[in-house]
Write an enzyme that holds these catalytic residues in place. Structure first.
Site, PDB file in Angstrom:
ATOM      1  CE  LYS A  38      -7.538   1.671   2.674  1.00 24.71           C
ATOM      2  NZ  LYS A  38      -7.807   3.027   2.278  1.00 24.71           N
ATOM      3  CG  HIS A  83      -2.099   0.910   1.054  1.00 23.71           C
ATOM      4  ND1 HIS A  83      -3.283   0.463   0.496  1.00 23.71           N
ATOM      5  CD2 HIS A  83      -2.297   2.204   1.355  1.00 23.71           C
ATOM      6  CE1 HIS A  83      -4.143   1.470   0.460  1.00 23.71           C
ATOM      7  NE2 HIS A  83      -3.574   2.530   0.979  1.00 23.71           N
ATOM      8  NE  ARG A  91      -8.763  11.129   6.171  1.00 23.56           N
ATOM      9  CZ  ARG A  91      -7.837  10.237   5.774  1.00 23.56           C
ATOM     10  NH1 ARG A  91      -8.185   8.995   5.494  1.00 23.56           N
ATOM     11  NH2 ARG A  91      -6.582  10.595   5.657  1.00 23.56           N
ATOM     12  CB  SER A  97      -7.266   5.557   6.232  1.00 24.62           C
ATOM     13  OG  SER A  97      -7.518   5.278   4.884  1.00 24.62           O
ATOM     14  CG  ASP A 132     -10.699   3.698   4.719  1.00 23.15           C
ATOM     15  OD1 ASP A 132     -10.261   4.703   5.298  1.00 23.15           O
ATOM     16  OD2 ASP A 132     -10.336   3.367   3.584  1.00 23.15           O
TER      17      ASP A 132
HETATM   18  N1  URA Z   1      -4.248   5.988   1.519  1.00 27.44           N
HETATM   19  C1  URA Z   1      -5.270   5.509   2.242  1.00 27.44           C
HETATM   20  O1  URA Z   1      -5.729   4.397   2.064  1.00 27.44           O
HETATM   21  N2  URA Z   1      -5.774   6.307   3.199  1.00 27.44           N
HETATM   22  C2  URA Z   1      -5.293   7.530   3.454  1.00 27.44           C
HETATM   23  O2  URA Z   1      -5.778   8.165   4.343  1.00 27.44           O
HETATM   24  C3  URA Z   1      -4.227   8.021   2.681  1.00 27.44           C
HETATM   25  C4  URA Z   1      -3.720   7.220   1.709  1.00 27.44           C
END
Ligand code: URA
Length: 430
Positions: free
Chosen positions: A187, A82, A168, A183, A161
């Site tokens: 995930k 990620h 956001r 966040s 999320d």
């Molecule tokens: N990537 C994400 O999944 N969440 C964030 O808040 C910022 C980048």
């Protein structure tokens, strides 16, 4: 307890109990706490921050808002990847398939464009027919059979999320270490992988302004991952200039295909190979990532993944009706390309969203003609803007031209991977 009390506590800089966080988040997911109250709380968090205990409670509450995937039926160590977001960041599209081609199982839940940064899901959806809405069964089956799936968090996985991310994005509440850490890690934990590689970006085009804050965010995420029993490693990478040669959706898919065919930008390949090697290491897979890249197996894996998700590459990627070069107004060397300005201009031409309901233009974006370090003469193209109309191009041209800083002296491209963070701490690159 009522939402106003909880919001007020954070406004006043007090520490939440896990119950307060759970109460607010669960209420929001059920639709009982409206967007405007949640937005007020998010802004209070941005300004006041959160303690490690609050960040952990928020992450756990987010994970608990939905299902946790059980991928234990898939043999081997599953590794997720990620990025905290950047401009031109197509690392997932290259490193994911490359790691899968090396033998790593890659279950990945991705996000959409956020603020000025691009979203992997929006990029993938530029492939005709492709879906990122895979239910948990189809997601697991694809990882088992092909080795990689990249999907949206379905309403069943971290629903909190999905809602918060969209809110956001449009309330200027993205750049906050606890909000980003919870966040991303909620995930990652819910997606069921055994190990996680994070790409934490900093600089003009990232949410973290400098190396130190990126290391802090990386350390927070590594702690959350390890605390949930997932081996987690983070690379801290520079995002002052857009990554690679394109910024957009279809444009970045094409660039990923090219990179996987061995025609990649040097810096892009450097970070993709580093991420792939970390993924292999965590999975206990001994493969030569460079050799696998050269063999074309990564590209085949990417194409197999796109096809499994309903994509029809053979129908061609969408192309913009209008393509106009922005030219240098003086001789010199490209000293820097302001990734933030490019990201913001991208939102204006449809690469990302300005309002929640905005539609992405899959063909819109930028093709960089003069990279950092390039020598340019007055009148030479710096970048080609791809958009739906000439009006849109003209609207962003001054900003795009100003994003290219042209200097008189020769410039070297700066180093890209600056630190590595794991459970034993931060190691800076030499
Ligand atoms: N990537 C994400 O999944 N969440 C964030 O808040 C910022 C980048």
């Amino acid at each position: 307890m009522n939402p106003l009390e909880v919001i007020g506590r954070k406004r006043d800089g007090r520490e939440h109990t896990p119950e307060e966080i759970q109460f607010l988040l669960a209420g929001y997911v059920r639709g009982e706490v409206p967007d405007y109250q949640m937005a007020a709380w998010l802004m209070a968090v941005c300004i006041r921050g959160m303690s490690p205990a609050e960040t952990l409670a928020l992450t756990q509450a987010m994970v608990m808002s939905g299902e946790v995937l059980d991928l234990s039926a898939i043999p081997g160590i599953k590794v997720d990847k990620h990025s905290t977001g950047g401009v031109g960041d197509k690392v997932t599209l290259v490193a994911g398939p490359l790691a899968a081609a090396c033998g790593v199982k890659v279950p990945k839940l991705s996000g959409r464009a956020l603020a000025h940064t691009g979203g992997t899901l929006d990029k993938l959806e530029s492939v005709p027919g492709l879906t990122v809405e895979l239910d948990p069964e189809r997601f697991a089956k694809q990882v088992r059979e092909i080795g990689i799936a990249v999907a949206a968090q379905s309403p069943r996985i971290v629903p909190a999320d999905k809602l918060l991310y969209a809110l956001r994005d449009v309330t200027a509440t993205v750049p906050s270490i606890p909000l980003i850490a919870s966040s991303v890690m909620s995930k990652k934990i819910a997606a069921g992988a055994d190990a996680i590689v994070l790409d934490v970006k900093f600089g003009r085009g990232a949410f973290m302004p400098d190396l130190t804050s990126a290391e802090e965010l990386a350390a927070e995420m590594v702690k959350l991952g390890e605390g949930a029993g997932r081996h987690t490693v983070a690379l801290v990478t520079a995002m002052d200039n857009p990554l690679g040669r394109t910024v957009g959706n279809a444009l970045e898919v094409q660039e990923a295909l090219d990179a996987l065919s061995g025609r990649g930008d040097e810096e892009l390949l450097e970070v993709c190979l580093r991420v792939t090697r970390e993924m292999c290491e965590l999975a206990g897979v001994h493969a030569d990532a460079q050799k696998v890249l050269r063999s074309g197996a990564g590209r085949e894996k990417f194409e197999a993944m796109l096809a499994a998700q309903g994509g029809h590459l053979e129908r061609g990627l969408p192309m913009a009706a209008v393509q106009v070069a922005v030219k240098a107004d003086r001789d010199g060397y490209v000293g820097a390309i302001d990734a933030l300005e490019i990201g913001l201009s991208g939102a204006d031409i449809g690469v990302g969203r300005i309002r929640k309901e905005d539609k992405i233009d899959p063909a819109a974006g930028f093709v960089v003609e003069a990279q950092v370090g390039a020598r340019v003469s007055k009148g030479e193209p710096l970048v080609v803007v791809h958009a739906r109309s000439r009006e849109l191009v003209d609207g962003v041209t001054p900003r795009v031209r100003a994003a290219w800083h042209i200097v008189d002296h020769e410039v070297r491209r700066p180093p890209h991977v600056l630190a590595r963070v794991d459970k034993s701490g931060v190691t800076r690159a030499d």
